[in-house]
Structures are given as structure tokens and as C-alpha cells.
Design an enzyme around this catalytic site. Structure first.
Site, PDB file in Angstrom:
ATOM      1  N   ASN A 132       0.805  -1.228   0.000  1.00 41.28           N
ATOM      2  CA  ASN A 132       0.000   0.000   0.000  1.00 41.28           C
ATOM      3  C   ASN A 132       0.837   1.277   0.000  1.00 41.28           C
ATOM      4  OD1 ASN A 132       0.637  -0.907   2.660  1.00 41.28           O
ATOM      5  ND2 ASN A 132      -0.853   0.507   3.522  1.00 41.28           N
ATOM      6  N   LEU A 136       7.848   3.701   1.554  1.00 36.46           N
ATOM      7  CA  LEU A 136       7.916   4.103   2.960  1.00 36.46           C
ATOM      8  C   LEU A 136       7.993   2.898   3.879  1.00 36.46           C
ATOM      9  CD1 LEU A 136       7.679   6.125   5.307  1.00 36.46           C
ATOM     10  CD2 LEU A 136       5.197   5.961   5.067  1.00 36.46           C
ATOM     11  N   ALA A 138       8.892  -0.071   3.230  1.00 37.48           N
ATOM     12  CA  ALA A 138      10.106  -0.866   3.033  1.00 37.48           C
ATOM     13  C   ALA A 138      11.267  -0.288   3.823  1.00 37.48           C
ATOM     14  CB  ALA A 138      10.462  -0.915   1.542  1.00 37.48           C
ATOM     15  N   GLU A 227       3.849  -5.425  12.605  1.00 38.30           N
ATOM     16  CA  GLU A 227       2.915  -4.308  12.487  1.00 38.30           C
ATOM     17  C   GLU A 227       1.819  -4.760  11.533  1.00 38.30           C
ATOM     18  OE1 GLU A 227       2.004  -0.111  13.373  1.00 38.30           O
ATOM     19  OE2 GLU A 227       3.473  -1.508  14.196  1.00 38.30           O
ATOM     20  N   CYS A 261      -3.362   1.088   6.860  1.00 40.10           N
ATOM     21  CA  CYS A 261      -3.771   0.334   8.053  1.00 40.10           C
ATOM     22  C   CYS A 261      -4.376   1.249   9.104  1.00 40.10           C
ATOM     23  CB  CYS A 261      -2.598  -0.451   8.622  1.00 40.10           C
ATOM     24  SG  CYS A 261      -1.155   0.550   9.019  1.00 40.10           S
TER      25      CYS A 261
END
Length: 471
Positions: A132, A136, A138, A227, A261
Site C-alpha cells: 500500500n 515508505l 520498506a 505491524e 492500516c
């Protein structure tokens, strides 16, 4: 692997997967280089990271263009790539301040012993990131792990892999970095190989996959920083500012097409405000435009086909159980891409999937509550505990309510503030994750194990001290 373009629906990119042997070789190379990497001073590692900032900037346009194709989001791609530079700069400043093993001190329990402490980084950290926010998510774990002295084996999602080409060029332009940071291309099998070859795992993704990874890590006896998903609630109290609440909820719920998320996915409104709230947010939702022409608009297509199917399934399930759609309500195919307009749902309850299962799409289900106790019961009636929001003009009241929500971060009079605020440490509650926070100082400190050096300053005890007298 053939990779789908989310805007056109065409399979126009080919991902060459790494084999298990490829990943094993990359891991061996990282381990060999990490022996020297961890012995460098933190200042040396920061200096190398700053070289990466320069090379990343040189390839930033290419990375951004690839990211924009991956996600069908031009503006967000620019923001995401620019944010990485900010992330690197922030950790370059903060990590040296945090890396401060304490000086030797006398033991409180053995007065002739001095205690020293060493911070030992994990040799190889495996990072597995989702589709998504591909760049960032990664690098949000990768950057502090590298500064801690770890080597990193990084596998981004196979759903959005194009940006790896430009990213790898930026890494290879810094030889010291390229020896301890290797990219892995592939799907589930590549992910398994990363888990099986690393000494610690950072995973961002779904709860089912996260639990499987956690189980493997437990079997291997290595830490897993997970996460996972969210089903973030918003509680709108009776004294909330309706303009503030509707603006924030709509932006959080449908921004980035709801594919985050920390998007707000279930909205609970005081019964006295309910009708006005629904009317106002519906008026605002109708005005949101789609980027179907590729140039203008506020909301892009759905990135992942399988997620689009889940979104439609939740809508259909809600309608079958009595919900009513006020806007949107249908996943559409337009010029090959999959699109869903902001979908306001009312007459919803917790028998419906849209109120209990993660959506990851632009759905806004709204329920009324009678009192604050009921609002909290509804907000906490979930397996998820990532984050949440509370809206009230009485900040102390909002904090009191927020402190009773079972989630790791509470936004007051806004939504999804965790995508802007990285320096507030938080943990995921319930099934939304486990272990050290990637936010705040813990995002760096979690990559160290602490070793105690116990220094005897007197003559050690002898066996004469252990003479036993028979009873």
C-alpha cells in the site's frame, strides 16, 4: 511474475524472482560485510547514510515515477519519496544521540563488581513490507536497523515491485551500503526464505500472514516485530465540531483510497449529532473525484485485485443484512482499473463484516451510540487495536475517552495522525501487532541486544567459602 498495472489493469511488468539459493547467497554476503559494518562508529554509519541521501536524490525522479505506476498515485508517490529523505535525515540526527551505552558502574548487589554494558546489533534483519505504501514501509524499518549496525535483507511486496529498480540503483551507488543492504524480489516463497535466513524480522502486513511469520520466528527463537492490520474506530462525542469531525473522518477513511492500516474504518457518532453528521459527510463524500483521466482527481484506483474483491464482499454482506448505501457502493471497472467511490453506509451493526473485518478501502460505515459507555464498548469490540480517533471540543474529555480505547495511538480531533507523527512511541494492541515500536526512539533501540560485562575488582571467592556443615 507478471505484475498488474492498477490504473490500466494490464500486466505490463515482469518481476524476476530470487530463488531460495539466491537469497541464501545474499544473506551470506550480508553476514560477511556486517562484521565490519557493526564495528564502525555510529558517526561512520551516519556518514554512509548521508551518501545514500545524495544518491537517492539523484534517482528520486525515477523512483517516484515507478512508484506512481505501482500505486496509480502521482501526488502521494512524490510525497512518499520526499518523506524517505526526511526519514533518513531525522535518523541521521537522532540515532547518534540515542547510541549511548551507559558508563561502567558499581553493582548494587555485589559491591566489588563493576557493570559494563555493550549494545549488540542483530546480524541480519529481514524486512518484509506491504503493497500500500511500498517505499515508505520498506524503509521505515530498514533505515534505523542499518544505523544500529545490522545488515538488512529487504523484500518489498510483489504486488508493487517496480520501484525496486530505481531504489537498487541508489543503493548500489554507495558501495559500503550495498554490501549490507540487499533487495529480494519475489512472493510468498521468497518471504519464507527471508524469514528462514534472518536473525530478526520486521513484517508489515495482514494479521493472518503476520501470525504465520510470528509462529516461524518463535520456532526459530528469533524476534518478530509485527505491524499488522487495523479496524480503526472514531468516536464523535456530542460536543464535537461537525466540520472538523466530518473533514477528518472522510480524509482518513478515503484518502489513499482507504488503503492504509490506520484509516478510520468504523465511525460511532453520538445519537444527537448522528443525522447532521451523516448528512454533512455524505455531502462532502459526493464531491470527492476519481483520477480516472490520469491527471486530475483526489482518489485513485484500488491497487490489489484481491482487496477489491474483499471490499465488494463487505458491501454486499452489509446490504444483505439491512445496511443502506448513501454514496458509492460498487467496485467498478473503468478502462481496466478497479475503482470504488467513497461509500457511506448507515444502518450498520457488528453482525456485518464491514464493522468487524479490515476493509482497506474507501468505506465509511456509521453507527449512532446512546452514551459514552456504549461508544467505548463498540470501539473496543474488535480483535484489532492499532489506532483510533476521538472528536470533542473538550480536550480533557476526549483524552479521558481515548485513554479507555484499546489501541496503540489515539488521534484527538483528527484521524490517522500516525502517518504524520513518527516520533511518538506506540505499541499495537491485540491482533494488530507485537513487540517493539517502530515509532519514536524505540524504532532504533529495538535492534540491539544488551550484553552485560561483569568485572570483578576484588579477589574472587574461593571454594573455602562454600564449606558445608552436615546437619
Amino acid at each position: 511474475m507478471k505484475i498488474r498495472n492498477p490504473f490500466s489493469g494490464a500486466y505490463d511488468y515482469e518481476l524476476m524472482e530470487d530463488s531460495s539459493q539466491d537469497i541464501l547467497e545474499k544473506t551470506k554476503n550480508i553476514r560477511a560485510a556486517q562484521r565490519e559494518w557493526k564495528l564502525r562508529s555510529i558517526e561512520d554509519r551516519v556518514a554512509i547514510l548521508k551518501k545514500w541521501i545524495i544518491s537517492f536524490t539523484e534517482f528520486q525522479s525515477e523512483i517516484t515515477d515507478q512508484l506512481a505506476i505501482d500505486t496509480a498515485r502521482k501526488r502521494i508517490a512524490k510525497v512518499e519519496a520526499g518523506g524517505i529523505i526526511g526519514l533518513m535525515q531525522a535518523w541521521s540526527y537522532r540515532a547518534p544521540q540515542l547510541y549511548n551505552p551507559p558508563p561502567h558502574r558499581a553493582s548494587a548487589s555485589a559491591n566489588t563488581v563493576q557493570i559494563g554494558q555493550q549494545w549488540v546489533p542483530y546480524d541480519v534483519v529481514g524486512v518484509i513490507s506491504p503493497w500500500n505504501f511500498p517505499l515508505l514501509l520498506a524503509l521505515i524499518d530498514t533505515i534505523p536497523a542499518l544505523l544500529a549496525g545490522c545488515g538488512v535483507l529487504l523484500k518489498p511486496s510483489e504486488v508493487t515491485p517496480r520501484f525496486m529498480d530505481g531504489l537498487e540503483k541508489s543503493i548500489n551507488a554507495v558501495p559500503e551500503l550495498s554490501r549490507v543492504l540487499k533487495l529480494v524480489r519475489g512472493g510468498a516463497e521468497a518471504g519464507k526464505a527471508v524469514v528462514n535466513n534472518s536473525d530478526a524480522i520486521c513484517f508489515t502486513g495482514s494479521v493472518p500472514t503476520g501470525k504465520k511469520i510470528g509462529a516461524v520466528c518463535a520456532e526459530r527463537f528469533i524476534p518478530a516485530f509485527l505491524e499488522l492490520g487495523g479496524k480503526d474506530p472514531a468516536i464523535v462525542l456530542k460536543d464535537a465540531d461537525l466540520e472538523v469531525a466530518t473533514d477528518a473522518v472522510l480524509r482518513s477513511a478515503v484518502g489513499a483510497t482507504g488503503q492504509a492500516c490506520q484509516s478510520l474504518e468504523r465511525i460511532y457518532v453520538d445519537h444527537s449529532l448522528y443525522e447532521d453528521f451523516v448528512q454533512l459527510i455524505t455531502e462532502k463524500a459526493i464531491k470527492v473525484t476519481l483520477t480516472t483521466d490520469g491527471h486530475t482527481g483526489q482518489m485513485g484506483p484500488l491497487i490489489f485485485e484481491q482487496q477489491a474483491e474483499k471490499i465488494q464482499e463487505q458491501i454486499d454482506d452489509a446490504l444483505a443484512k439491512g445496511a443502506k448505501v448513501l454514496t458509492g457502493g460498487q467496485v467498478k471497472t473503468i478502462n481496466g482499473g478497479l475503482w470504488c467511490e467513497p461509500t457511506i453506509l448507515i444502518n450498520v451493526d457488528h453482525t456485518m463484516k464491514v464493522m468487524t473485518e479490515e476493509t482497506f478501502g474507501p468505506l465509511v460505515p456509521i453507527m449512532a451510540f446512546s452514551n459514552e459507555e456504549q461508544a467505548l464498548d463498540l470501539a473496543n469490540d474488535s480483535i484489532y487495536g492499532l489506532s483510533a480517533s476521538v472528536f470533542s471540543q473538550d480536550i480533557e474529555k476526549a483524552i479521558t475517552i481515548g485513554s479507555q480505547i484499546e489501541a496503540g495511538a489515539i488521534s484527538i480531533n483528527d484521524g490517522s495522525l500516525t502517518n504524520k507523527v513518527y516520533d511518538a512511541e506506540k505499541n499495537s494492541f491485540k491482533d494488530s501487532g507485537i513487540n517493539g515500536s517502530r515509532m519514536g526512539d524505540a524504532g532504533f533501540l529495538r535492534f540491539f541486544r544488551k550484553k552485560a560485562l561483569l568485572i570483578q575488582t576484588a579477589h574472587p571467592e574461593t571454594m573455602a567459602n562454600f564449606e558445608e556443615t552436615p546437619s
